[in-house]
Write a protein that holds these residues in place. Structure first.
Motif, PDB file in Angstrom:
ATOM      1  N   ARG A 150      32.297  26.224 -77.412  1.00  0.00           N
ATOM      2  CA  ARG A 150      33.089  26.220 -78.642  1.00  0.00           C
ATOM      3  C   ARG A 150      34.519  26.700 -78.406  1.00  0.00           C
ATOM      4  O   ARG A 150      35.474  26.124 -78.922  1.00  0.00           O
ATOM      5  CB  ARG A 150      32.422  27.090 -79.694  1.00  0.00           C
ATOM      6  CG  ARG A 150      33.111  27.005 -81.029  1.00  0.00           C
ATOM      7  CD  ARG A 150      32.550  27.936 -82.064  1.00  0.00           C
ATOM      8  NE  ARG A 150      31.106  28.080 -82.010  1.00  0.00           N
ATOM      9  CZ  ARG A 150      30.379  28.535 -83.000  1.00  0.00           C
ATOM     10  NH1 ARG A 150      30.944  28.891 -84.125  1.00  0.00           N
ATOM     11  NH2 ARG A 150      29.081  28.659 -82.873  1.00  0.00           N
ATOM     12  N   ALA A 151      34.698  27.762 -77.621  1.00  0.00           N
ATOM     13  CA  ALA A 151      36.046  28.294 -77.357  1.00  0.00           C
ATOM     14  C   ALA A 151      36.887  27.282 -76.580  1.00  0.00           C
ATOM     15  O   ALA A 151      38.072  27.091 -76.867  1.00  0.00           O
ATOM     16  CB  ALA A 151      35.953  29.614 -76.602  1.00  0.00           C
ATOM     17  N   ALA A 152      36.289  26.619 -75.586  1.00  0.00           N
ATOM     18  CA  ALA A 152      37.020  25.615 -74.807  1.00  0.00           C
ATOM     19  C   ALA A 152      37.376  24.419 -75.681  1.00  0.00           C
ATOM     20  O   ALA A 152      38.463  23.841 -75.539  1.00  0.00           O
ATOM     21  CB  ALA A 152      36.179  25.174 -73.608  1.00  0.00           C
ATOM     22  N   LEU A 153      36.502  24.059 -76.590  1.00  0.00           N
ATOM     23  CA  LEU A 153      36.788  22.965 -77.516  1.00  0.00           C
ATOM     24  C   LEU A 153      37.971  23.323 -78.409  1.00  0.00           C
ATOM     25  O   LEU A 153      38.874  22.505 -78.601  1.00  0.00           O
ATOM     26  CB  LEU A 153      35.549  22.660 -78.362  1.00  0.00           C
ATOM     27  CG  LEU A 153      35.707  21.591 -79.433  1.00  0.00           C
ATOM     28  CD1 LEU A 153      36.023  20.239 -78.823  1.00  0.00           C
ATOM     29  CD2 LEU A 153      34.450  21.516 -80.275  1.00  0.00           C
ATOM     30  N   GLN A 154      38.001  24.545 -78.913  1.00  0.00           N
ATOM     31  CA  GLN A 154      39.108  24.962 -79.770  1.00  0.00           C
ATOM     32  C   GLN A 154      40.423  25.001 -78.998  1.00  0.00           C
ATOM     33  O   GLN A 154      41.461  24.585 -79.503  1.00  0.00           O
ATOM     34  CB  GLN A 154      38.831  26.335 -80.394  1.00  0.00           C
ATOM     35  CG  GLN A 154      39.839  26.728 -81.442  1.00  0.00           C
ATOM     36  CD  GLN A 154      39.892  25.743 -82.600  1.00  0.00           C
ATOM     37  OE1 GLN A 154      38.882  25.424 -83.214  1.00  0.00           O
ATOM     38  NE2 GLN A 154      41.074  25.236 -82.912  1.00  0.00           N
ATOM     39  N   THR A 155      40.391  25.464 -77.751  1.00  0.00           N
ATOM     40  CA  THR A 155      41.591  25.475 -76.905  1.00  0.00           C
ATOM     41  C   THR A 155      42.099  24.053 -76.700  1.00  0.00           C
ATOM     42  O   THR A 155      43.296  23.789 -76.793  1.00  0.00           O
ATOM     43  CB  THR A 155      41.286  26.144 -75.550  1.00  0.00           C
ATOM     44  OG1 THR A 155      40.877  27.488 -75.792  1.00  0.00           O
ATOM     45  CG2 THR A 155      42.492  26.123 -74.636  1.00  0.00           C
ATOM     46  N   TRP A 156      41.194  23.131 -76.426  1.00  0.00           N
ATOM     47  CA  TRP A 156      41.573  21.728 -76.250  1.00  0.00           C
ATOM     48  C   TRP A 156      42.219  21.172 -77.527  1.00  0.00           C
ATOM     49  O   TRP A 156      43.233  20.494 -77.467  1.00  0.00           O
ATOM     50  CB  TRP A 156      40.346  20.901 -75.855  1.00  0.00           C
ATOM     51  CG  TRP A 156      40.619  19.444 -75.737  1.00  0.00           C
ATOM     52  CD1 TRP A 156      41.210  18.793 -74.688  1.00  0.00           C
ATOM     53  CD2 TRP A 156      40.334  18.440 -76.716  1.00  0.00           C
ATOM     54  NE1 TRP A 156      41.299  17.449 -74.961  1.00  0.00           N
ATOM     55  CE2 TRP A 156      40.764  17.198 -76.196  1.00  0.00           C
ATOM     56  CE3 TRP A 156      39.743  18.463 -77.977  1.00  0.00           C
ATOM     57  CZ2 TRP A 156      40.626  16.007 -76.889  1.00  0.00           C
ATOM     58  CZ3 TRP A 156      39.605  17.264 -78.678  1.00  0.00           C
ATOM     59  CH2 TRP A 156      40.042  16.061 -78.140  1.00  0.00           C
ATOM     60  N   LEU A 157      41.614  21.479 -78.682  1.00  0.00           N
ATOM     61  CA  LEU A 157      42.180  21.024 -79.943  1.00  0.00           C
ATOM     62  C   LEU A 157      43.581  21.585 -80.165  1.00  0.00           C
ATOM     63  O   LEU A 157      44.484  20.875 -80.598  1.00  0.00           O
ATOM     64  CB  LEU A 157      41.292  21.451 -81.111  1.00  0.00           C
ATOM     65  CG  LEU A 157      40.066  20.592 -81.361  1.00  0.00           C
ATOM     66  CD1 LEU A 157      39.189  21.251 -82.435  1.00  0.00           C
ATOM     67  CD2 LEU A 157      40.451  19.205 -81.786  1.00  0.00           C
ATOM     68  N   ASP A 158      43.775  22.859 -79.855  1.00  0.00           N
ATOM     69  CA  ASP A 158      45.084  23.483 -80.009  1.00  0.00           C
ATOM     70  C   ASP A 158      46.125  22.817 -79.113  1.00  0.00           C
ATOM     71  O   ASP A 158      47.252  22.581 -79.519  1.00  0.00           O
ATOM     72  CB  ASP A 158      45.013  24.978 -79.703  1.00  0.00           C
ATOM     73  CG  ASP A 158      44.183  25.753 -80.721  1.00  0.00           C
ATOM     74  OD1 ASP A 158      43.921  25.216 -81.829  1.00  0.00           O
ATOM     75  OD2 ASP A 158      43.768  26.882 -80.395  1.00  0.00           O
ATOM     76  N   GLN A 159      45.731  22.495 -77.885  1.00  0.00           N
ATOM     77  CA  GLN A 159      46.645  21.836 -76.946  1.00  0.00           C
ATOM     78  C   GLN A 159      46.963  20.416 -77.404  1.00  0.00           C
ATOM     79  O   GLN A 159      48.107  19.960 -77.281  1.00  0.00           O
ATOM     80  CB  GLN A 159      46.044  21.810 -75.542  1.00  0.00           C
ATOM     81  CG  GLN A 159      45.979  23.175 -74.915  1.00  0.00           C
ATOM     82  CD  GLN A 159      45.186  23.174 -73.606  1.00  0.00           C
ATOM     83  OE1 GLN A 159      44.494  22.214 -73.272  1.00  0.00           O
ATOM     84  NE2 GLN A 159      45.278  24.267 -72.876  1.00  0.00           N
ATOM     85  N   ALA A 197      47.024  19.382 -80.492  1.00  0.00           N
ATOM     86  CA  ALA A 197      47.879  19.499 -81.671  1.00  0.00           C
ATOM     87  C   ALA A 197      49.326  19.811 -81.270  1.00  0.00           C
ATOM     88  O   ALA A 197      50.261  19.374 -81.919  1.00  0.00           O
ATOM     89  CB  ALA A 197      47.361  20.589 -82.601  1.00  0.00           C
ATOM     90  N   ALA A 198      49.491  20.546 -80.167  1.00  0.00           N
ATOM     91  CA  ALA A 198      50.833  20.919 -79.697  1.00  0.00           C
ATOM     92  C   ALA A 198      51.525  19.778 -78.955  1.00  0.00           C
ATOM     93  O   ALA A 198      52.747  19.778 -78.810  1.00  0.00           O
ATOM     94  CB  ALA A 198      50.750  22.152 -78.800  1.00  0.00           C
TER      95      ALA A 198
END
Length: 63
Positions: free
Chosen positions: A50-59, A61-62
């Motif tokens: 879940r944390a890696a998925l959220q990091t990927w989503l944040d990247q 979006a940026a």
């Protein structure tokens, strides 16, 4: 002092599909192409942190 690492349940392809709103087939295609969120293959099953998925989503979006 003993340190214990807390392990969270890894998400299934179905979990991530529902979360991202994309078909499960798309997740398998991304894995095959080396795209998409970080994924682990356990046996024949895809599993997502879940944390890696959220990091990927944040990247994404940026970008």
């Amino acid at each position: 002092m003993e340190h214990t690492r807390r392990f969270e349940r890894l998400w299934t392809a179905e979990d991530v599909s529902a979360y991202l709103g994309v078909p499960v087939k798309t997740l398998y295609q991304w894995k095959w192409r080396g795209e998409g969120p970080p994924v682990r293959k356990i046996g024949r099953h895809l599993r997502y942190d879940r944390a890696a998925l959220q990091t990927w989503l944040d990247q994404e979006a940026a970008a």
